[in-house]
Design an enzyme around this catalytic site. Structure first.
Site, short mmCIF file in Angstrom:
data_model
loop_
_atom_site.label_atom_id
_atom_site.label_comp_id
_atom_site.label_asym_id
_atom_site.label_seq_id
_atom_site.Cartn_x
_atom_site.Cartn_y
_atom_site.Cartn_z
CE LYS A 127 -41.22 25.47 14.89
NZ LYS A 127 -42.22 25.17 13.83
CG ASN A 128 -41.05 22.49 15.63
OD1 ASN A 128 -41.72 23.43 14.91
ND2 ASN A 128 -39.98 21.77 14.59
NE ARG A 154 -46.61 18.84 8.68
CZ ARG A 154 -47.24 18.55 7.09
NH1 ARG A 154 -48.02 18.38 5.83
NH2 ARG A 154 -46.48 16.88 7.47
CG ASP A 194 -41.86 25.93 7.32
OD1 ASP A 194 -41.28 27.67 7.58
OD2 ASP A 194 -41.95 25.64 8.06
CG ASP A 244 -36.38 21.80 11.42
OD1 ASP A 244 -36.58 21.92 10.09
OD2 ASP A 244 -36.54 21.38 12.44
N1 EPU Z 1 -43.53 12.84 5.44
C1 EPU Z 1 -44.80 12.14 4.59
N2 EPU Z 1 -45.70 11.47 4.54
C2 EPU Z 1 -46.31 11.97 6.10
C3 EPU Z 1 -45.83 12.81 6.79
C4 EPU Z 1 -44.66 13.00 6.33
O1 EPU Z 1 -44.19 11.80 3.25
O2 EPU Z 1 -47.65 11.62 6.65
C5 EPU Z 1 -42.76 13.53 4.99
C6 EPU Z 1 -42.58 14.87 4.68
O3 EPU Z 1 -43.22 15.12 3.68
C7 EPU Z 1 -40.69 14.79 5.04
C8 EPU Z 1 -40.67 13.75 6.31
O4 EPU Z 1 -41.75 12.86 6.16
O5 EPU Z 1 -40.39 14.98 4.58
C9 EPU Z 1 -40.34 14.33 7.31
O6 EPU Z 1 -41.76 14.51 8.34
P1 EPU Z 1 -42.11 14.92 9.72
O7 EPU Z 1 -43.91 14.51 9.73
O8 EPU Z 1 -41.05 14.01 10.12
O9 EPU Z 1 -42.49 16.32 10.12
P2 EPU Z 1 -43.74 17.73 10.44
O10 EPU Z 1 -43.98 16.61 11.37
O11 EPU Z 1 -44.31 17.57 9.22
C10 EPU Z 1 -41.37 18.14 11.75
C11 EPU Z 1 -41.29 19.44 12.46
C12 EPU Z 1 -40.51 20.05 11.69
C13 EPU Z 1 -39.17 19.20 10.33
C14 EPU Z 1 -39.77 18.24 11.27
C15 EPU Z 1 -38.47 17.18 11.16
C16 EPU Z 1 -42.96 20.95 13.47
C17 EPU Z 1 -43.91 21.85 13.89
N3 EPU Z 1 -42.41 20.50 12.35
O12 EPU Z 1 -42.75 18.83 10.70
O13 EPU Z 1 -40.03 21.52 12.19
O14 EPU Z 1 -38.34 19.92 10.24
O15 EPU Z 1 -40.86 18.09 11.87
O16 EPU Z 1 -37.42 17.14 11.89
O17 EPU Z 1 -43.05 20.13 14.62
C18 EPU Z 1 -39.38 24.32 11.42
O18 EPU Z 1 -39.24 23.66 12.27
O19 EPU Z 1 -39.19 24.81 10.78
C19 EPU Z 1 -39.98 22.52 10.87
C20 EPU Z 1 -40.14 22.59 9.32
#
Ligand code: EPU
Length: 421
Positions: free
Chosen positions: A25-26, A96, A120, A310
């Site tokens: 998915k991601n 997201r 989420d 995850d």
């Molecule tokens: N963060 C910030 N500022 C930002 C971006 C992120 O503070 O500008 C913080 C977030 O709040 C969080 C941490 O950094 O505490 C990690 O965020 P990241 O940006 O790495 O995650 P994401 O891109 O929002 C993706 C996956 C998530 C997975 C995370 C970490 C997707 C759509 N989502 O999220 O997947 O948990 O990376 O590996 O790719 C899921 O699939 O269930 C899921 C939540």
């Protein structure tokens, strides 16, 4: 699918047979967003059948990319060049990954209007790192009425050091940099296999990116419009793969997990080995044997190649029935322990304080009605049901459908007592 649907799980005995891991998915959501960058037809294969993929397709349609599913596992996306850089609230707030249209639209159109993304239910998910990186490349942001308006006539290259290796920020900055004027470097970039998958597609499209898979990405911008559409096979989903490992870990048995990539799960497999699982690793599959009670371990979640956040609900569920006590520390999200209350309803002995969960294993859980609060928590409830005496009924199934391609069918086929009602 309706909100009334439930999954019922019973422990029937050990699992046996083989299970095929679908695409991630991601990754696929980001590949889809990247189709905004260049006109033409994209053929994506190994695409999982998920609600989030449908939502992403619905989000991209009014922007200018149409989607077809000619056969299971395949997604054909057509970008005719008529791109409107506006992501409407109704769809953006549901997913997201809607934030992943930011980089492609800004770099291609010089402007984007995006409702602040949803996702989420586990705490604030800011985008300050995305914004700071794009500002360093010359973008200007305005926020009003829940909407972000970004402009940049043409982005320019910049030296960006991320304060945290954010997956989404790395992806947005790479996609933005492909058409920027000059060279962009991203230090402390995220290295997740899904980020690599996106970079692989961009390189096939004609982007000039080096350092793929390392924490320093160097992107040499090409002329706006120079990229072309390409096809790509989505990387297999390491989180779905881990879910089948967790299922056999608590139910016992032996599984062949097909299209699992051990090289993307090295740390996890090492820790699962510490817990007592045995692996036989092939190039594109792995065999797992679970023939004893699990042993407890301590685990911190970390960006890749560390243990992914995850995986955590699965690990806490495994620890719930392991021998001894284990401490799990969450280092990515401020709060992601809501499913712990549900595990406690099933008889688990877990205490959370701040970022830590202390899990004292019990011999078996005890089936009860529980709720899935997000995708990964939902999968953990299914695994918990396999570790429980009696029947576990899971509601909130729509969360599981967002990220799991036929979890019920795949587990039933290897002998799990599971059905959807
Ligand atoms: N963060 C910030 N500022 C930002 C971006 C992120 O503070 O500008 C913080 C977030 O709040 C969080 C941490 O950094 O505490 C990690 O965020 P990241 O940006 O790495 O995650 P994401 O891109 O929002 C993706 C996956 C998530 C997975 C995370 C970490 C997707 C759509 N989502 O999220 O997947 O948990 O990376 O590996 O790719 C899921 O699939 O269930 C899921 C939540």
């Amino acid at each position: 699918m309706s909100d009334d649907e439930q999954i019922v799980v019973r422990h029937l005995g050990p699992l046996a047979g083989s299970v095929l891991v679908p695409g991630a998915k991601n990754s696929v959501l980001k590949l889809m967003a990247a189709s905004l960058l260049a006109d033409g037809v994209y053929e994506f294969t190994n695409v999982p059948d998920l609600t989030d993929v449908q939502i992403m397709a619905e989000l991209l349609a009014p922007i200018g990319v149409s989607t077809q599913r000619p056969e299971p596992g395949m997604l054909v996306m057509a970008n005719t060049g008529d791109v409107t850089p506006v992501a409407p609230y109704e769809l953006a707030e549901r997913i997201r990954a809607s934030v992943n249209v930011l980089g492609p639209l800004l770099t291609r159109c010089g402007e984007v209007r995006l409702s602040m993304p949803g996702g989420d239910d586990f705490g604030a998910r800011p985008i300050d790192i995305h914004v700071a990186g794009l500002e360093a490349m010359g973008a200007t942001f305005k926020f009003a009425h829940g909407e972000l308006h970004a402009t940049a006539e043409r982005l320019h290259g910049a030296e960006i050091a991320l304060p945290f290796p954010s997956v989404g920020a790395t992806e947005n900055l790479v996609t933005a940099a492909v058409y920027a004027d000059g060279v962009t470097t991203i230090d402390n970039a995220a290295r997740e296999p899904e980020v690599v998958d996106l970079c692989d597609l961009l390189v096939k499209m004609g982007a000039d990116i080096t350092g793929v898979g390392t924490s320093r990405l160097v992107i040499n911008g090409v002329e706006r419009g120079a990229l072309r559409a390409a096809g790509h096979r989505t990387v297999p989903d390491r989180i779905q793969a881990a879910t089948y490992l967790a299922a056999v870990a608590v139910a016992g048995g032996e599984l062949e997990v097909l299209d699992a990539r051990a090289e993307h799960m090295q740390n996890l497999l090492a820790r699962f080995t510490d817990m007592g699982l045995e692996f036989d690793i092939g190039d594109t599959s792995l065999r797992v044997v679970a023939d004893r009670r699990l042993r407890s371990i301590d685990v911190p979640t970390l960006p890749y190649p560390g243990i992914a956040t995850d995986y955590k609900p699965l690990i806490i569920t495994m620890l719930s029935v392991a021998d001894g006590a284990g401490i799990v520390t969450e280092n990515l999200y401020p709060g992601r322990f809501r499913y712990v209350e549900e595990l406690i309803r099933l008889g688990a002995n877990i205490r959370t304080t701040g970022h830590h969960a202390v899990v004292r294993g019990v011999p078996r859980l005890s089936g009860a009605p529980v709720r899935a609060h997000d995708i990964r928590a939902g999968a953990a409830m299914v695994v918990a049901g396999l570790a429980a005496e009696g029947e576990t009924t899971i509601s909130g199934v729509r969360h599981i459908d967002r990220g799991y391609d036929d979890l019920v069918g795949r587990l039933a086929a290897v002998g799990a007592g599971i059905e959807r009602i």
